[in-house]
Design an enzyme around this catalytic site. Structure first.
Site, short mmCIF file in Angstrom:
data_model
loop_
_atom_site.label_atom_id
_atom_site.label_comp_id
_atom_site.label_asym_id
_atom_site.label_seq_id
_atom_site.Cartn_x
_atom_site.Cartn_y
_atom_site.Cartn_z
N GLY A 97 -75.48 -9.68 -6.31
CA GLY A 97 -74.22 -9.32 -6.92
C GLY A 97 -73.76 -10.33 -7.94
O GLY A 97 -74.56 -11.10 -8.46
N SER A 98 -72.47 -10.33 -8.18
CA SER A 98 -71.91 -11.18 -9.22
C SER A 98 -70.95 -12.19 -8.62
O SER A 98 -70.69 -12.19 -7.42
CB SER A 98 -71.17 -10.31 -10.24
OG SER A 98 -69.97 -9.84 -9.67
N SER A 99 -70.40 -13.01 -9.49
CA SER A 99 -69.48 -14.05 -9.05
C SER A 99 -68.16 -13.50 -8.53
O SER A 99 -67.34 -14.23 -7.99
CB SER A 99 -69.22 -15.04 -10.19
OG SER A 99 -68.69 -14.35 -11.30
#
Length: 134
Positions: free
Chosen positions: A61-63
């Protein structure tokens, strides 16, 4: 059965296991408002992860994941504990933000010893997991 492993975030928790041989992200794989997996056609679609001991391979995923983890915690919609083959940095930050006892790098493959429905006690402060077969 007792298994030793690496502490990612300390704490004690226990509950029924949900095991998915794949990655996990708090951004997209968990609805913070319900604690359920919202992804259509996902093997865990519609299942609640709230108060479960969740076993995944790693994170993805992302931050934004840590923000979603924190939002889920504020609503009481987080797993009791998490176990990974190997934690990646975004998941590490997310479990710290949400204060979820988490372990990885176990001495045994968690997918060989933990099955969905087993009762699992996680003492991430001591680095041990106890699996009670259903």
């Amino acid at each position: 059965m007792v298994i030793k492993g690496h502490i990612v975030y300390p704490g004690k928790a226990e509950g029924e296991a949900i095991v998915y041989h794949g990655p996990f992200s708090f951004l997209g794989d968990l609805d913070p408002a319900t604690g359920k997996v919202p992804i259509p056609n996902h093997p865990l679609e519609g299942q609640s992860l709230v108060n479960k001991v969740c076993v995944f391979t790693t994170g993805h995923g992302s931050s934004g994941g840590p923000t979603y983890a924190w939002a889920a915690k504020r609503r009481g919609n987080i797993p009791a504990a998490m176990i990974f083959i190997e934690v990646e940095p975004v998941i590490a930050i997310a479990v710290i933000a949400a204060e979820i006892p988490t372990m990885d790098k176990l001495e045994k493959d968690p997918f060989e010893v933990i099955k969905t429905g087993d009762y699992v006690k996680v003492d991430a402060s001591a680095g041990i997991i106890q699996v009670i077969k259903r």
